[in-house]
Design a protein around this motif. Structure first.
Motif, PDB file in Angstrom:
ATOM      1  N   ARG A   1     -20.051 -28.802 -29.637  1.00 51.77           N
ATOM      2  CA  ARG A   1     -19.462 -27.919 -30.174  1.00 51.77           C
ATOM      3  C   ARG A   1     -19.453 -28.404 -31.542  1.00 51.77           C
ATOM      4  O   ARG A   1     -20.235 -29.579 -32.148  1.00 51.77           O
ATOM      5  N   LEU A   2     -19.166 -27.311 -32.499  1.00 50.24           N
ATOM      6  CA  LEU A   2     -19.304 -27.386 -34.153  1.00 50.24           C
ATOM      7  C   LEU A   2     -17.192 -27.846 -33.980  1.00 50.24           C
ATOM      8  O   LEU A   2     -16.641 -26.871 -33.369  1.00 50.24           O
ATOM      9  N   VAL A   3     -17.702 -28.504 -35.259  1.00 48.33           N
ATOM     10  CA  VAL A   3     -16.083 -29.208 -36.012  1.00 48.33           C
ATOM     11  C   VAL A   3     -15.837 -28.719 -36.985  1.00 48.33           C
ATOM     12  O   VAL A   3     -16.798 -29.173 -37.726  1.00 48.33           O
ATOM     13  N   VAL A   4     -14.911 -29.043 -37.041  1.00 48.35           N
ATOM     14  CA  VAL A   4     -13.809 -29.091 -38.405  1.00 48.35           C
ATOM     15  C   VAL A   4     -14.366 -30.097 -39.413  1.00 48.35           C
ATOM     16  O   VAL A   4     -13.337 -31.526 -38.842  1.00 48.35           O
TER      17      VAL A   4
ATOM     18  N   LEU B   1     -11.158 -24.647 -49.309  1.00 51.03           N
ATOM     19  CA  LEU B   1     -12.737 -24.018 -49.887  1.00 51.03           C
ATOM     20  C   LEU B   1     -13.844 -24.674 -48.211  1.00 51.03           C
ATOM     21  O   LEU B   1     -13.687 -25.561 -48.161  1.00 51.03           O
ATOM     22  N   CYS B   2     -14.041 -24.112 -48.437  1.00 49.47           N
ATOM     23  CA  CYS B   2     -14.850 -23.893 -46.897  1.00 49.47           C
ATOM     24  C   CYS B   2     -16.221 -23.227 -46.818  1.00 49.47           C
ATOM     25  O   CYS B   2     -16.647 -22.624 -47.615  1.00 49.47           O
ATOM     26  N   ILE B   3     -17.376 -24.253 -46.497  1.00 47.22           N
ATOM     27  CA  ILE B   3     -18.903 -23.790 -46.540  1.00 47.22           C
ATOM     28  C   ILE B   3     -19.504 -22.345 -46.127  1.00 47.22           C
ATOM     29  O   ILE B   3     -18.647 -22.973 -44.707  1.00 47.22           O
ATOM     30  N   GLN B   4     -19.758 -21.321 -46.221  1.00 48.77           N
ATOM     31  CA  GLN B   4     -20.527 -21.196 -46.071  1.00 48.77           C
ATOM     32  C   GLN B   4     -21.589 -21.726 -45.114  1.00 48.77           C
ATOM     33  O   GLN B   4     -22.610 -21.650 -45.003  1.00 48.77           O
ATOM     34  N   ASN B   5     -21.877 -21.050 -43.806  1.00 47.15           N
ATOM     35  CA  ASN B   5     -23.303 -21.394 -42.642  1.00 47.15           C
ATOM     36  C   ASN B   5     -23.781 -21.228 -42.727  1.00 47.15           C
ATOM     37  O   ASN B   5     -23.382 -18.786 -42.539  1.00 47.15           O
ATOM     38  N   MET B   6     -25.405 -20.667 -43.410  1.00 45.48           N
ATOM     39  CA  MET B   6     -26.707 -19.694 -42.779  1.00 45.48           C
ATOM     40  C   MET B   6     -27.568 -19.721 -42.490  1.00 45.48           C
ATOM     41  O   MET B   6     -27.361 -20.521 -41.508  1.00 45.48           O
ATOM     42  N   PHE B   7     -27.917 -19.195 -41.855  1.00 50.74           N
ATOM     43  CA  PHE B   7     -29.132 -18.968 -40.834  1.00 50.74           C
ATOM     44  C   PHE B   7     -30.694 -18.669 -41.772  1.00 50.74           C
ATOM     45  O   PHE B   7     -30.071 -18.795 -42.941  1.00 50.74           O
ATOM     46  N   PRO B   8     -31.547 -19.776 -41.815  1.00 50.28           N
ATOM     47  CA  PRO B   8     -32.368 -19.163 -42.447  1.00 50.28           C
ATOM     48  C   PRO B   8     -32.904 -18.113 -42.883  1.00 50.28           C
ATOM     49  O   PRO B   8     -33.981 -17.926 -44.068  1.00 50.28           O
TER      50      PRO B   8
ATOM     51  N   GLY C   1     -30.836 -16.366 -44.189  1.00 50.74           N
ATOM     52  CA  GLY C   1     -29.736 -16.076 -45.126  1.00 50.74           C
ATOM     53  C   GLY C   1     -28.451 -14.982 -44.180  1.00 50.74           C
ATOM     54  O   GLY C   1     -27.509 -15.250 -45.374  1.00 50.74           O
ATOM     55  N   ALA C   2     -28.539 -14.957 -42.888  1.00 52.31           N
ATOM     56  CA  ALA C   2     -27.263 -13.794 -43.056  1.00 52.31           C
ATOM     57  C   ALA C   2     -26.562 -15.681 -42.664  1.00 52.31           C
ATOM     58  O   ALA C   2     -26.496 -16.178 -42.224  1.00 52.31           O
ATOM     59  N   ARG C   3     -24.876 -15.617 -42.698  1.00 59.80           N
ATOM     60  CA  ARG C   3     -24.220 -15.946 -42.596  1.00 59.80           C
ATOM     61  C   ARG C   3     -23.198 -15.961 -41.369  1.00 59.80           C
ATOM     62  O   ARG C   3     -23.610 -15.173 -40.645  1.00 59.80           O
ATOM     63  N   TYR C   4     -22.805 -16.894 -40.604  1.00 60.00           N
ATOM     64  CA  TYR C   4     -22.312 -17.025 -39.532  1.00 60.00           C
ATOM     65  C   TYR C   4     -21.135 -17.656 -39.746  1.00 60.00           C
ATOM     66  O   TYR C   4     -20.848 -18.815 -40.272  1.00 60.00           O
ATOM     67  N   ALA C   5     -20.092 -16.915 -38.597  1.00 61.72           N
ATOM     68  CA  ALA C   5     -18.425 -17.576 -38.787  1.00 61.72           C
ATOM     69  C   ALA C   5     -18.517 -18.760 -37.947  1.00 61.72           C
ATOM     70  O   ALA C   5     -19.311 -18.814 -37.162  1.00 61.72           O
ATOM     71  N   TRP C   6     -17.144 -19.232 -38.054  1.00 57.61           N
ATOM     72  CA  TRP C   6     -16.351 -20.462 -38.207  1.00 57.61           C
ATOM     73  C   TRP C   6     -15.641 -19.900 -35.873  1.00 57.61           C
ATOM     74  O   TRP C   6     -14.687 -19.144 -36.101  1.00 57.61           O
TER      75      TRP C   6
ATOM     76  N   THR D   1     -11.966 -15.515 -35.138  1.00 53.95           N
ATOM     77  CA  THR D   1     -12.826 -16.026 -35.865  1.00 53.95           C
ATOM     78  C   THR D   1     -13.080 -16.278 -37.678  1.00 53.95           C
ATOM     79  O   THR D   1     -11.641 -14.902 -37.976  1.00 53.95           O
ATOM     80  N   PHE D   2     -13.871 -16.753 -37.953  1.00 62.79           N
ATOM     81  CA  PHE D   2     -12.974 -16.533 -39.295  1.00 62.79           C
ATOM     82  C   PHE D   2     -14.440 -17.103 -40.290  1.00 62.79           C
ATOM     83  O   PHE D   2     -15.159 -17.829 -39.765  1.00 62.79           O
ATOM     84  N   HIS D   3     -14.188 -16.186 -41.243  1.00 67.93           N
ATOM     85  CA  HIS D   3     -15.112 -16.484 -41.878  1.00 67.93           C
ATOM     86  C   HIS D   3     -14.864 -16.560 -43.586  1.00 67.93           C
ATOM     87  O   HIS D   3     -14.248 -16.247 -44.438  1.00 67.93           O
ATOM     88  N   PRO D   4     -15.819 -18.306 -43.603  1.00 68.14           N
ATOM     89  CA  PRO D   4     -15.673 -18.392 -44.964  1.00 68.14           C
ATOM     90  C   PRO D   4     -15.394 -17.784 -46.055  1.00 68.14           C
ATOM     91  O   PRO D   4     -17.159 -17.278 -45.897  1.00 68.14           O
ATOM     92  N   SER D   5     -15.169 -17.826 -47.281  1.00 69.87           N
ATOM     93  CA  SER D   5     -15.987 -16.842 -48.010  1.00 69.87           C
ATOM     94  C   SER D   5     -16.057 -17.732 -49.638  1.00 69.87           C
ATOM     95  O   SER D   5     -15.709 -17.687 -51.048  1.00 69.87           O
ATOM     96  N   GLY D   6     -15.860 -19.264 -49.191  1.00 69.15           N
ATOM     97  CA  GLY D   6     -16.246 -20.515 -50.342  1.00 69.15           C
ATOM     98  C   GLY D   6     -17.585 -19.971 -51.398  1.00 69.15           C
ATOM     99  O   GLY D   6     -18.351 -19.163 -51.017  1.00 69.15           O
ATOM    100  N   PRO D   7     -17.898 -20.719 -51.986  1.00 73.24           N
ATOM    101  CA  PRO D   7     -18.584 -20.480 -53.144  1.00 73.24           C
ATOM    102  C   PRO D   7     -19.977 -21.780 -53.087  1.00 73.24           C
ATOM    103  O   PRO D   7     -20.964 -21.516 -53.725  1.00 73.24           O
TER     104      PRO D   7
END
Length: 295
Positions: free
Chosen positions: A165-168, A191-198, A200-205, A215-221
């Motif tokens: 499982r994924l945790v915060v 501030l939340c890190i955006q998770n990327m696939f190789p 470049g696509a982002r995936y949600a928390w 479903t949460f979509h981070p928008s951090g820097p």
């Protein structure tokens, strides 16, 4: 057929499989130029062009497609014949190639390597760890590990015991500046890190509690595609990270990182080892499956 002619066909088959002289060379343990020379020699000998070459790509001609349709099954039969000799050995002999996501490889396959090689000293194990979506047949792998049973047609899926499982997590320094989130909705103020696939696509928390998905979509820097870097960034207090729990067990236990929203973090789908149903499993591959089951 002479050995040199067989080597040329093997070089051609590798290029046809990977659509790349470099990758074919890596598979064969030779340089890309050696592979190119072998294919050119084959084309010269038979008087037919098998590959279309540009500076950016390699593709098969119609003749190349026809030759591949005959060569691949033939090499498969040869591999099966050699594998059949394993019954005369104490342990399997040969190579097994596995693809597994890089983000989970250490705690999914890492503990299998030692027992497998110790009990099968003649085995050559190749593990390609990448979060890129891989065509295991097209890239010459014996098997792959992936979440969920939704695999391509013609594949066999063997369920593994692990459910990850994924945790915060965040650092003490980070939470000294910001309040601990009580629900996933509170993450909007963090501030939340955006998770990327190789790719470049982002995936949600993704979270769930009492049957309520969020479903949460981070928008951090900061955007990263490597979980180790995510952990390091979280430890430094830059932002919150959404990472595999196994990767941060020690940091959580030592207090370096604080895990939050635990009740909302649900186990992922089960893991599966998948492999082509039409390919006869080699003795080495069967040894791998047995070791995974025991582990």
């Amino acid at each position: 057929m002479r050995a040199s002619e067989l080597a040329e066909l093997a070089a051609f088959a590798a290029v046809a499989r990977h659509r790349s002289f470099r990758k074919a060379g890596e598979e064969r343990g030779v340089t890309a130029s050696a592979i190119s020379h072998a294919v050119l020699s084959l084309e010269s000998r038979i008087g037919i062009r098998l590959l279309n070459r540009t500076t950016r790509s390699v593709s098969l001609t119609e003749a190349g497609e026809l030759l591949r349709s005959y060569v691949d099954p033939a090499f498969g039969e040869i591999a099966s014949a050699l594998d059949a000799l394993n019954k005369f050995r104490d342990t399997p002999f040969g190579r097994v190639r596995i693809n597994v996501p890089n983000s989970i490889a250490p705690f999914v396959i890492g503990h299998v390597i030692g027992p497998l090689l110790e009990n099968n000293p003649n085995l050559q194990l190749e593990i390609s760890a990448t979060d890129r979506l891989v065509d295991i047949v097209g890239e010459g792998f014996d098997a792959g590990i992936r979440f969920g049973e939704r695999v391509s047609e013609g594949m066999i899926a063997l369920r593994l015991k692990q459910r990850l499982r994924l945790v915060v997590v965040g650092s003490l320094a980070y939470f000294a500046r910001r309040p601990i989130p009580e629900t996933p909705h509170d993450l909007k103020r963090h501030l939340c890190i955006q998770n990327m696939f190789p790719s470049g696509a982002r995936y949600a928390w993704e979270f769930e509690r009492d049957g309520q998905p969020v479903t949460f979509h981070p928008s951090g820097p900061l955007s990263l595609d490597d979980h180790e870097l995510m952990v390091e960034a979280a430890e430094s207090g830059v932002a919150l990270a959404y990472v595999w729990e196994n990767r941060v067990e020690k940091q959580i236990a030592s207090g370096e990182l604080i895990q939050v929203l635990d009740a909302w973090c649900q186990p992922e789908e089960p893991l599966y080892l998948y492999y082509p149903s039409r390919r006869h499993p080699s003795a080495g591959f069967r040894a791998l499956i047995d070791t995974i089951k025991e582990a």
